[in-house]
Design a protein around this motif. Structure first.
Motif, short mmCIF file in Angstrom:
data_model
loop_
_atom_site.label_atom_id
_atom_site.label_comp_id
_atom_site.label_asym_id
_atom_site.label_seq_id
_atom_site.Cartn_x
_atom_site.Cartn_y
_atom_site.Cartn_z
N GLY A 348 0.82 -1.22 0.00
CA GLY A 348 0.00 0.00 0.00
C GLY A 348 0.84 1.26 0.00
N LEU A 349 1.85 1.29 0.88
CA LEU A 349 2.74 2.46 0.93
C LEU A 349 3.57 2.57 -0.34
CD1 LEU A 349 3.82 4.81 2.59
CD2 LEU A 349 5.48 3.23 3.63
N SER A 350 3.98 1.41 -0.89
CA SER A 350 4.78 1.42 -2.11
C SER A 350 4.00 2.01 -3.28
CB SER A 350 5.24 0.00 -2.43
OG SER A 350 6.02 -0.03 -3.61
N ILE A 351 2.73 1.62 -3.42
CA ILE A 351 1.90 2.14 -4.51
C ILE A 351 1.72 3.65 -4.39
CG2 ILE A 351 -0.44 2.11 -5.46
CD1 ILE A 351 -0.50 -0.89 -4.85
N LEU A 352 1.43 4.13 -3.18
CA LEU A 352 1.28 5.58 -2.97
C LEU A 352 2.59 6.31 -3.25
CD1 LEU A 352 -0.90 5.61 0.28
CD2 LEU A 352 -1.63 6.08 -2.06
N SER A 353 3.71 5.73 -2.79
CA SER A 353 5.02 6.37 -2.99
C SER A 353 5.37 6.44 -4.47
CB SER A 353 6.10 5.59 -2.23
OG SER A 353 5.82 5.57 -0.84
N LEU A 354 5.11 5.39 -5.21
CA LEU A 354 5.43 5.37 -6.63
C LEU A 354 4.56 6.36 -7.40
CD1 LEU A 354 5.85 1.52 -7.09
CD2 LEU A 354 7.66 3.24 -7.25
N ALA A 355 3.28 6.47 -7.01
CA ALA A 355 2.41 7.47 -7.65
C ALA A 355 2.93 8.88 -7.38
CB ALA A 355 0.98 7.31 -7.15
N LEU A 356 3.38 9.15 -6.15
CA LEU A 356 3.94 10.45 -5.81
C LEU A 356 5.25 10.68 -6.55
CD1 LEU A 356 3.83 13.03 -4.12
CD2 LEU A 356 4.92 11.77 -2.24
N CYS A 357 6.07 9.62 -6.68
CA CYS A 357 7.34 9.73 -7.41
C CYS A 357 7.10 10.13 -8.86
CB CYS A 357 8.08 8.40 -7.33
SG CYS A 357 9.61 8.33 -8.29
N LEU A 358 6.15 9.49 -9.52
CA LEU A 358 5.84 9.82 -10.92
C LEU A 358 5.28 11.23 -11.05
CD1 LEU A 358 4.30 6.41 -12.09
CD2 LEU A 358 6.55 7.34 -12.66
N THR A 359 4.49 11.65 -10.06
CA THR A 359 3.94 13.02 -10.07
C THR A 359 5.07 14.06 -9.97
OG1 THR A 359 1.91 12.22 -9.03
CG2 THR A 359 2.35 14.59 -8.94
N ILE A 360 6.01 13.82 -9.05
CA ILE A 360 7.13 14.75 -8.88
C ILE A 360 7.98 14.80 -10.15
CG2 ILE A 360 9.28 15.16 -7.60
CD1 ILE A 360 7.89 14.05 -5.12
N GLU A 361 8.24 13.64 -10.74
CA GLU A 361 9.03 13.60 -11.98
C GLU A 361 8.33 14.38 -13.10
OE1 GLU A 361 12.02 12.41 -12.73
OE2 GLU A 361 12.40 11.84 -10.66
N LEU A 362 7.02 14.29 -13.14
CA LEU A 362 6.27 15.05 -14.15
C LEU A 362 6.40 16.54 -13.93
CD1 LEU A 362 4.25 14.98 -16.53
CD2 LEU A 362 2.40 14.92 -14.83
N VAL A 363 6.39 16.98 -12.66
CA VAL A 363 6.47 18.40 -12.34
C VAL A 363 7.86 18.96 -12.67
CG1 VAL A 363 6.41 20.07 -10.44
CG2 VAL A 363 4.66 18.28 -10.59
N VAL A 364 8.91 18.21 -12.36
CA VAL A 364 10.27 18.75 -12.49
C VAL A 364 10.97 18.29 -13.77
CG1 VAL A 364 10.48 18.79 -9.98
CG2 VAL A 364 11.34 16.81 -11.24
#
Length: 630
Positions: A348-364
Motif C-alpha cells: 500500500g505504501l509502495s503504490i502511494l510512494s510510486l504514484a507520488l514519485c511519478l507526479t514529482i518527476e512530471l512536475v520537475v
C-alpha cells in the motif's frame, strides 16, 4: 554413534529387534518379532492355488518349506470348500494376532502372494476376506508400528497388491460395494452411453473423524469405450499416513489415497479430496503414486481448485504407473502473520510512494533533463517506478483472482503480465546500471539520445516481452505454466519460475558490480592525502552512494536467496519482505526526494506557480537537506 545392536525376541515370538545408537541412546530401528504362523498360512494359499487350477508359486527363501497345513485343510470337508472359495479360514488367526511390526510385514507378504496366485476370478467373498486382512494392518491405532517394519517399501507393496487383486473383482448385477473401516472397494459397469460415473467414499480416519473422497469419470472419457467395461475404485483413509513420502520436499499426505482400475481407453479422471489438516495458508499438491519408482509424482495430476477444506484434482491414469492418487502438503512452509501484514502495508505504501514519485518527476521533468545523462537517468527512473507500480497492482489483483474467482484464464493472464512487469522492473534497473557505467567509464565517448533511448527500450521492455511470451507458449499447452495454489509461475513440474529467477539474479549480479565500480571511483583519495577527515569524508560519500543505488538497482532482491532454504531463519523472510514490499517508498526517498537537483527544481516549480504549493507543505526541504547531508 551409529552402532547397531541386535536383540532376540521374547520366547513366545520369533525374529529379532534392531537398535541403533543415536545421541548416546539406543533407539529402536526395526522390529521383526512376530508370533503369526505365516508358514502355515502360505501353505494354505499354495493348496488353494493347486485346487483352483493354478500353478503353485515359489516363495522367497524358506517361506515355502514343508509345514503341517492340516489345521486348515482336511479336518472338515465343508470348511475346506469354503476356504478354497474365499480363504476365510485363515482370517481368525490373522485377526487374533497383534498388529506389531513383525506381523505387519508377514501379512503384507501374505497379501502379496494372494494377489499373485488367487486373483484370477475375484469373487465378492474373496474380496471381503482380502479386505478384512488388509483392514487389520491399516487400523489408525497402529500407524506408528509401520515405522519399525524392516522393509521400508512394505506400504508400497501393500498398495500394489491391493490394486492388483481388486482390479480383478467380478461385478454382480453391474455393481459391487465392499466396506471395511479402513479400506473400501466399489465397482460399477460402465459404457460409452453413461453420463458420467462417480465413486463416493466417507471413511473413518481417527477415533472420531471421517474424511471423504470422490472419484469421477468424465463423460468425454466414457465416450472412448468400445464395449461395456468395469471401473473399480479403492479408498484408503490411513495409508497416506503410513506410506513414506519419497518426495524431494518435506511433505506429507493430507487426504485419503484413492486407487482406480479402469479400462485402457480411459486416461483422465477427476478426484476430490477432503483435507485432513484444514490449514488455509498451506496449499495442496495433487500427486500420483509412481508404482515403478515408488514415489509421489507431481506430473500425474494438476490442481483444479484448492479450498480450505477440500481439493479437486485432474489426473492421468496409467495402469502400469499411475493408479493411486492423493494430495500432499508441506509442513515446513513458513507460517507467520507478520509477513502478511508487512506485505499488505508495504504494498500500500509502495503504490502511494510510486504514484507520488511519478507526479514529482512530471512536475520537475523540464528542469532536470537538460543533459543526455540526466535525461536518461530520470527516463530510466520513471520506467522503473512505472513498472513496479503496475507490478504491485497486478500482485494484488492476482491474489484476488485466485482466492475468489479461481478462473484459469484470468489467472494465466494475471501471471503473464505480473511476470512481464517484474522482468521489466529488473531490466530497467539493468539499463540504469549500464547508464551509470557509461557515465563513469566512457567519459569521452558520446552517444546520442535517440540511440540511448532505443537501447533502453529494447532492454527494458523488449527482453521481458520475449522471455514472458516464450515461457507461456512453452509451458501452458502442457498445463505447466501456473503453480498450484497461486497465480504465479510453476516450479515443481516445469520449472517455469526459472524464467524469472535466472534473469533477476543475473541482473542483481551485474548491478552489484556497478555499485562496486561506483564505490571505487568515488572513494579514491587524492594522492598523498592521508588525513582522517578525508578518509571519513570518503566513507560517508561511499555509504551515501551505496544507500542511494541499492533500492534503485534492485540489490535488495538478493536477500531472497536466503529464503529459499527450508530451515532459513524467520529474520531473513522478514528482512526480504520489508525491503521489497517497501521498495517503492525507497525509490521515492532515495531516487527522487534526496536528489539535490530534483528537490531544487521542485521548489522552483512551486515558487513559479505564484501560489502556495501543496507539495511544499508535505515535503520539508530543510529536513530533507539535513538528512542528505547526514
Amino acid at each position: 554413534n551409529g552402532d547397531v545392536c541386535v536383540q532376540p525376541c521374547s520366547p513366545s515370538f520369533h525374529g529379532e529387534t534392531r537398535f541403533v545408537c543415536k545421541d548416546k541412546k539406543w533407539q529402536m530401528f526395526t522390529d521383526a518379532c512376530a508370533n503369526l504362523d505365516i508358514q502355515s498360512l502360505l501353505q494354505v494359499i499354495e493348496h488353494m492355488s493347486i485346487a483352483g487350477g493354478h500353478l503353485p508359486f515359489v516363495g522367497k527363501g524358506s517361506l515355502m518349506k514343508p509345514v503341517d497345513g492340516a489345521k486348515y485343510s482336511g479336518a472338515d470337508d465343508h470348511r475346506n470348500e469354503n476356504c478354497q472359495a474365499d480363504f476365510s479360514c485363515i482370517i481368525p488367526d490373522i485377526l487374533s494376532s497383534p498388529a506389531i511390526p513383525g506381523n505387519i510385514a508377514n501379512i503384507v507378504d501374505l497379501l502379496k502372494q494372494i494377489s499373485l496366485v488367487l486373483s484370477g476370478n475375484v469373487s465378492r467373498g474373496k474380496m471381503q476376506s482380502y479386505s478384512r486382512i488388509a483392514n487389520h494392518i491399516l487400523n489408525s491405532s497402529i500407524i506408528s508400528n509401520w515405522a519399525f517394519v524392516r522393509d521400508r517399501n512394505a506400504s508400497s507393496v501393500l498398495l500394489d497388491s491391493v490394486n492388483l487383486f481388486a482390479g480383478k473383482l467380478l461385478l454382480t448385477n453391474g455393481s459391487e460395494n465392499i466396506q471395511e473401516r479402513f479400506i473400501s472397494t466399489k465397482g460399477y459397469s460402465i459404457h460409452k452411453n453413461t453420463t458420467g460415473k462417480s465413486f463416493d467414499f466417507s471413511m473413518e480416519f481417527g477415533n472420531s473423524e471421517n474424511i471423504t473422497g470422490h472419484v469421477f469419470i468424465p463423460e468425454e472419457e466414457l465416450l472412448k469405450l468400445s464395449a461395456t467395461s468395469k471401473a473399480i475404485s479403492i479408498a484408503f483413509p490411513t495409508l497416506g499416513a503410513i506410506m513414506e513420502t519419497s518426495h524431494l520436499d518435506p511433505v506429507f499426505v493430507n487426504g485419503m489415497v484413492l486407487s482406480v482400475a479402469l479400462p485402457e481407453e480411459l486416461q483422465h479422471i477427476l478426484l476430490a479430496f477432503e483435507k485432513v489438516n484444514k490449514v488455509e495458508s498451506v496449499k495442496a499438491r495433487c500427486v500420483g503414486w509412481h508404482s515403478a519408482e515408488r514415489r509421489w509424482d507431481d506430473r500425474a495430476c494438476q490442481v483444479k481448485s484448492d479450498g480450505v477444506s477440500s481439493v479437486t484434482c485432474f489426473c492421468k491414469y496409467h495402469r502400469r504407473t499411475f493408479k493411486s492418487f492423493s494430495i500432499l502438503m508441506s509442513p515446513a512452509k513458513l507460517q507467520n502473520a507478520v509477513l502478511g501484514y508487512i506485505t499488505c502495508v508495504g504494498l500500500g505504501l509502495s503504490i502511494l510512494s510510486l504514484a507520488l514519485c511519478l507526479t514529482i518527476e512530471l512536475v520537475v521533468w523540464h528542469h532536470v533533463t537538460k543533459t543526455e545523462i540526466t535525461y536518461m537517468r530520470h527516463f530510466c527512473l520513471v520506467n522503473i517506478a512505472a513498472s513496479l507500480l503496475v507490478a504491485d497492482v497486478l500482485f494484488i489483483l492476482a491474489a484476488i483472482v485466485h482466492d475468489a474467482a479461481r478462473n484459469h484464464q484470468l489467472c494465466v493472464a494475471a501471471t503473464f503480465f505480473l511476470h512481464f512487469f517484474y522482468l521489466a522492473l529488473f531490466f530497467w534497473m539493468l539499463s540504469l546500471g549500464l547508464l551509470i557505467l557509461y557515465g563513469l567509464l566512457l567519459v569521452f565517448f558520446k552517444i546520442t539520445r535517440s540511440v540511448l533511448m532505443a537501447a533502453a527500450f529494447s532492454i527494458g521492455y523488449g527482453c521481458p516481452l520475449v522471455i514472458s511470451v516464450l515461457t507461456v507458449a512453452i509451458t501452458e499447452p502442457r498445463n505447466g505454466y501456473l503453480r498450484s495454489g497461486a497465480c504465479w509461475l510453476n516450479w515443481y513440474e516445469t520449472k517455469a519460475l526459472l524464467a524469472f529467477v535466472v534473469p533477476a539474479l543475473s541482473i542483481i549480479a551485474v548491478n552489484l558490480v556497478v555499485v562496486m565500480v561506483v564505490v571505487v571511483k568515488t572513494g579514491r583519495s587524492a594522492v598523498g592525502e592521508g588525513c582522517k577527515s578525508q578518509d571519513l569524508s570518503n566513507m560517508i560519500r561511499i555509504s551515501k552512494n551505496v544507500a542511494l543505488l541499492t533500492p534503485v538497482l534492485g540489490l535488495t532482491w538478493g536477500f531472497g536467496l536466503a529464503t529459499i532454504f527450508d530451515k532459513s531463519s524467520l529474520a531473513f523472510h522478514v528482512t526480504f519482505a520489508l525491503l521489497n514490499a517497501f521498495q517503492g517508498f525507497f525509490i521515492l526517498l532515495f531516487g527522487t526526494l534526496l536528489d539535490r537537483k530534483t528537490r531544487e527544481a521542485l521548489r522552483m516549480s512551486c515558487l513559479s506557480s505564484k501560489r502556495k504549493c501543496s507539495l511544499a507543505k508535505v515535503i520539508s526541504f530543510h529536513h530533507l537537506k539535513s538528512l542528505q547531508n547526514f
